[in-house]
Write an enzyme that holds these catalytic residues in place. Sequence first.
Site, PDB file in Angstrom:
ATOM      1  CB  CYS A   1      65.723  46.831  40.646  1.00  0.00           C
ATOM      2  SG  CYS A   1      64.249  46.602  41.622  1.00  0.00           S
TER       3      CYS A   1
ATOM      4  CG  ASP B   1      96.605  38.831   7.094  1.00  0.00           C
ATOM      5  OD1 ASP B   1      97.237  39.389   6.174  1.00  0.00           O
ATOM      6  OD2 ASP B   1      97.152  38.195   8.021  1.00  0.00           O
TER       7      ASP B   1
ATOM      8  CG  ASP C   1      96.377  41.824   9.653  1.00  0.00           C
ATOM      9  OD1 ASP C   1      96.547  42.158   8.467  1.00  0.00           O
ATOM     10  OD2 ASP C   1      96.711  40.723  10.118  1.00  0.00           O
TER      11      ASP C   1
END
Length: 737
Positions: free
Chosen positions: A19, A426, A629
């Site tokens: 379904c 970072d 970043d």
Amino acid sequence: MKDLETKVLPVLEMSCVVCAGNVENTVKDLVGVEKATVNFAANTLNVTYHPVIIDLKQIRAAIQAAGYDLVIEEEDTEAIQEEMSRRHYYKLRRNTIGAWLLSIPLALLGMVFMHMPYANWIMMVLALTIMLFFGRSFYINGVRHALHGSANMDTLVALSTSIAFVFSLFNTAYPQFWYDRGLEPHVYYEASGVIIAFVLLGKLLEERAKNSTSSAIKGLMGLQPKTARRVIDGKEEEVPISLLQIGDVISVRPGEKIPVDGTLVQGASSVDESMLSGEPIPVEKTSGDRVLAGTINQKGAFTMEATGVGGATVLAQIVQMVQAAQGSKAPVQRIVDKISAVFVPVVVGLAVVTFACWLLIGGSNYFSYALLSAVSVLVIACPCALGLATPTALMVGIGKGAERHILIKDAFALENMCKVNTVVLDKTGTLTEGIPEVTDSFWPEGSTQRYLDVLYTAELKSEHPLASAIVRSTEASGAQTCDVDSFESITGRGIRVNVDGMTYWAGSAGFLELFGATVSHFTSVHIDNWQQEGKSVVYYGRNDEVLAVMAIADRIKPTSAAAVKELTRMGIEVHLLTGDSIKTAESVASALGIRYYKAEVLPNDKEEYIKDLQKAGKQVAMVGDGINDSQALARADVSVAMGKGTDIAMDVAMVTLITSDLLLLPEAIRLSKSTVRLIHQNLFWAFIYNLIGIPLAAGVLFPINGLLLNPMLASAAMAFSSVSVVLNSLRLKWSKI
């Protein structure tokens, strides 16, 4: 009007994974729909569409034409879905109980008291009652799908029980047909009734288990109160939060949950934001401060102005992200979808082949065996186990992540994270606090209140990034503002002020030469040590005298070292990238035990660094928090943003760590591995179940040991196959990550 809109909407009337595929394909084929995915485990449609081309009413009409329904009410769709689910569950429970109350005497008559007078007619009445009253949805849905040229799980149940019932009815009404051929006329009413009872029981258990998989999202939605006290002309009135608008003034009393995002207008308090931020310490709030929906007011009362209501609150956006992620499909699901699309027709074909083979081998003498085997094949096949294998595991995994303050954007991210063998970090805001602080200071002749006041006043006027660190430090020491005669900012060096005819200055070592100031040998030792640690040194003096030297650094987060150690223990290579100096990078890398690092990198350099790692065959996760970043985050195989970072970093990232605690990163990787392992287990058992079950039902063991699977046992096996898959997924919910 926006070019694209994305909605997560409840879908009704779905009974199995086939379904879900029918609904998904129906919506995908509509003009103006960009993307559509249906999550059978959550009963939701995640649709991205062009509102200028198609609206939700048109999408709903198409779904209704396919035999299903869609909830499109803009307000409180979650509450509507919750009410619909509750009604569906109670109806299912009622039908299950009713079916079993009649199936037990039906089975006893069919297997123990089959020779009592009028037994066949009594069984016929019991079976017909079960089929028409408690199992009628199977036949209604089966016919409806047949009219639309499709088939689903209901089709298999309707076919198998109808065939058994019609054959039994014929044998009850015309037993002489078989007696004339020297055969015993058997009836299988008990098979029709018990099959429906087992399937209903399986659906009931499955529904309960499925509700448990979505408990995390329900918990998030439950954070927001249902009503709020709106202030109009100084009077308070309690209204549903759905009626609140931006700009409304709302009263919040002590101990209450904050209803929407807003800004304090009057009053002050401390607010427990741990449910969103993960930070255990309440945050002090005063006039002008921002407060968020779902957080808890502590002791003070205040009024606030609504700035984000409905789907625009931070809580609502988190809920939407988790819902979208739970509704997304892992790459492995594509294979399952292709199998599910042809599953029912293939099973019907296998049942026909089974019936024909029995008749070819044994002729009319084997007619009963042929019929029983065909019915068993129809009953034992279970597309639901296949269809539930992936989405239930994903729902539990992504939900558990949300509870642990790990927001996972989609299934692709969750599945890919377990492959990561290299993490690039970072520095600023990821490994460190991202806020410069005065870590050390040395006053050769001792500090005085006057010196602190002048320094505090001068730095308040400075726009240099390090000035705020000195302001916080001197303020903590009790410094206050004082009068200054002049202020001057000298580019590249620092600032100077004139106070009572004296020149005070603060800045870099360049001021020493400018003012002819010198530092003692003992002071130089402090400075050398700080510089070796990668700290920035600020000099503070008066005329040609050095009053103080201060070391400023971005403090390493308390959990960073433990996070790096845990990643290394997991066999993951850790790299550090920073735009800071080499000495700073060396100092941080040494303190955290990071072997690979690179300093003085620009945004482009970060992206190139990740490219080089990928070329070397690494699966790279990039963790960052700033605009600089975003390029590297987009390039990485898996991108992770810190929750306290910039919006662009979080938009690009596949995973967001809300608390900015790096220890959540190894936890997220472990969660990914556990979830993917669950998916593979579920798929293995679902495939094995059907690969073993269907041939067994067809009677492959009959020539060897005379074993023929009873349709009632087949229905029990089918009912519990999908339940077992969901229960296996729920193990993750209660396991420790």
